[in-house]
Scaffold this motif. Structure first.
Motif, PDB file in Angstrom:
ATOM      1  N   ILE A 110       1.188  -1.078  -0.176  1.00 54.45           N
ATOM      2  CA  ILE A 110      -0.119  -0.016   0.198  1.00 54.45           C
ATOM      3  C   ILE A 110       0.645   1.217   0.076  1.00 54.45           C
TER       4      ILE A 110
ATOM      5  N   ASP B 131     -13.626   7.616  -6.292  1.00 57.73           N
ATOM      6  CA  ASP B 131     -12.008   6.720  -7.358  1.00 57.73           C
ATOM      7  C   ASP B 131     -11.737   8.253  -8.192  1.00 57.73           C
TER       8      ASP B 131
ATOM      9  N   CYS C 149      -9.361  10.191  -6.295  1.00 55.29           N
ATOM     10  CA  CYS C 149      -8.618   9.631  -6.358  1.00 55.29           C
ATOM     11  C   CYS C 149      -7.720   8.853  -7.666  1.00 55.29           C
ATOM     12  N   GLN C 150      -8.254   8.595  -8.524  1.00 56.19           N
ATOM     13  CA  GLN C 150      -7.181   8.886  -9.507  1.00 56.19           C
ATOM     14  C   GLN C 150      -6.605   9.732 -10.189  1.00 56.19           C
TER      15      GLN C 150
ATOM     16  N   THR D  39      -4.226   8.681  -5.983  1.00 51.69           N
ATOM     17  CA  THR D  39      -4.343   8.253  -4.513  1.00 51.69           C
ATOM     18  C   THR D  39      -5.459   6.998  -5.050  1.00 51.69           C
ATOM     19  N   GLY D  40      -5.546   6.179  -3.820  1.00 51.67           N
ATOM     20  CA  GLY D  40      -6.367   5.189  -3.483  1.00 51.67           C
ATOM     21  C   GLY D  40      -6.555   3.815  -3.646  1.00 51.67           C
ATOM     22  N   GLN D  41      -5.147   3.591  -3.409  1.00 50.12           N
ATOM     23  CA  GLN D  41      -4.743   1.714  -3.528  1.00 50.12           C
ATOM     24  C   GLN D  41      -4.951   1.367  -1.173  1.00 50.12           C
ATOM     25  N   ALA D  42      -5.790   2.295  -0.982  1.00 52.31           N
ATOM     26  CA  ALA D  42      -6.248   1.548   0.004  1.00 52.31           C
ATOM     27  C   ALA D  42      -7.538   3.176   0.379  1.00 52.31           C
TER      28      ALA D  42
ATOM     29  N   SER E 215     -12.540   0.761  -6.186  1.00 50.42           N
ATOM     30  CA  SER E 215     -11.905  -0.038  -6.886  1.00 50.42           C
ATOM     31  C   SER E 215     -10.783  -0.882  -6.261  1.00 50.42           C
ATOM     32  N   GLY E 216     -10.346  -0.786  -5.606  1.00 53.24           N
ATOM     33  CA  GLY E 216      -8.976  -0.898  -4.539  1.00 53.24           C
ATOM     34  C   GLY E 216      -8.678  -1.719  -4.060  1.00 53.24           C
ATOM     35  N   HIS E 217      -8.128  -2.491  -3.492  1.00 48.05           N
ATOM     36  CA  HIS E 217      -7.859  -4.213  -2.973  1.00 48.05           C
ATOM     37  C   HIS E 217      -8.137  -3.909  -1.064  1.00 48.05           C
ATOM     38  N   TYR E 218      -7.387  -2.847  -0.412  1.00 50.93           N
ATOM     39  CA  TYR E 218      -7.429  -2.488   0.324  1.00 50.93           C
ATOM     40  C   TYR E 218      -8.833  -1.911   1.556  1.00 50.93           C
TER      41      TYR E 218
END
Length: 205
Positions: free
Chosen positions: A63, A120, A123-124, A128-131, A151-154
């Motif tokens: 992250i 999102d 974020c883009q 940012t936005g991985q978590a 759309s992130g994973h964490y």
């Protein structure tokens, strides 16, 4: 009046430390305050060892950026960024209020997303936005809407443990996610000196 003056003094001292980049002194300032005063500035006030564990966990899961929803003053977000080098950006609603003379002092630049679906996009735009992080968030339906459009994973949930006399929704453990999504706890860190808070990382399955 004495309490008001002391509050302004604490805010001034925090701002001076932030201007100097001295995150360790900010932590010391918080620990020097009685609990009932400390939470006026930040409910989840980490110790130095907590921030090191947070850094290790974020690195472990790859992250590199975090988006904090409902960041308030942004003090926790600043502490994590300053101590770990991992950018934590803050998102709030109601830009007009936060820019008004009535708003509380803030310690980081903010993104403003009035609609859940804008998250999102924000974020883009800021890379940012991985978590996505929720600290002392208190609106379960809004939480699920934000996560649904993420759309992130964490997802990180920071807040009080159940049964400690402090209410948040979601709580760090047992959070209710959107019905069509599966998330699982992959790491948790006790935070602070009060035996109250947890910093919990969920991963999308």
């Amino acid at each position: 009046m004495e309490n008001v003056g002391r509050g302004e003094q604490v805010e001034h001292e925090i701002s001076e430390c932030i201007a100097a980049g001295d995150w360790k002194k900010v932590i010391d300032l918080g620990q020097a305050l009685p609990f009932n005063q400390r939470v006026k500035y930040l409910w989840l006030w980490p110790l130095q060892k907590d921030l090191e564990r947070i850094r290790e966990s974020l690195v472990r899961f790859g992250i590199t950026e975090v988006l904090s929803i409902g960041c308030g003053t942004g003090l926790l977000e600043w502490l994590i960024t300053a101590s770990t080098g991992i950018v934590v950006a803050g998102v709030e609603k109601d830009e007009q209020w936060w820019r008004s003379k009535y708003a509380t002092r803030t310690y980081i630049p903010m993104l403003f997303a009035e609609a859940m679906t804008n998250v999102d996009n924000e974020c883009q735009g800021q890379q940012t936005g991985q978590a996505m992080m929720f600290c002392y968030f208190n609106h379960g339906a809004a939480f699920r809407e934000y996560v649904k459009n993420f759309s992130g994973h964490y997802v990180i949930i920071a807040g009080p443990m159940e049964g400690r006399g402090v209410h948040t929704d979601p709580l760090p453990f047992g959070a209710k996610f959107p019905a069509d999504q599966e998330w699982t706890v992959v790491h948790s860190i006790p935070v602070g000196s009060e035996n109250l808070n947890q910093f919990v990382i969920y991963q999308r399955r």
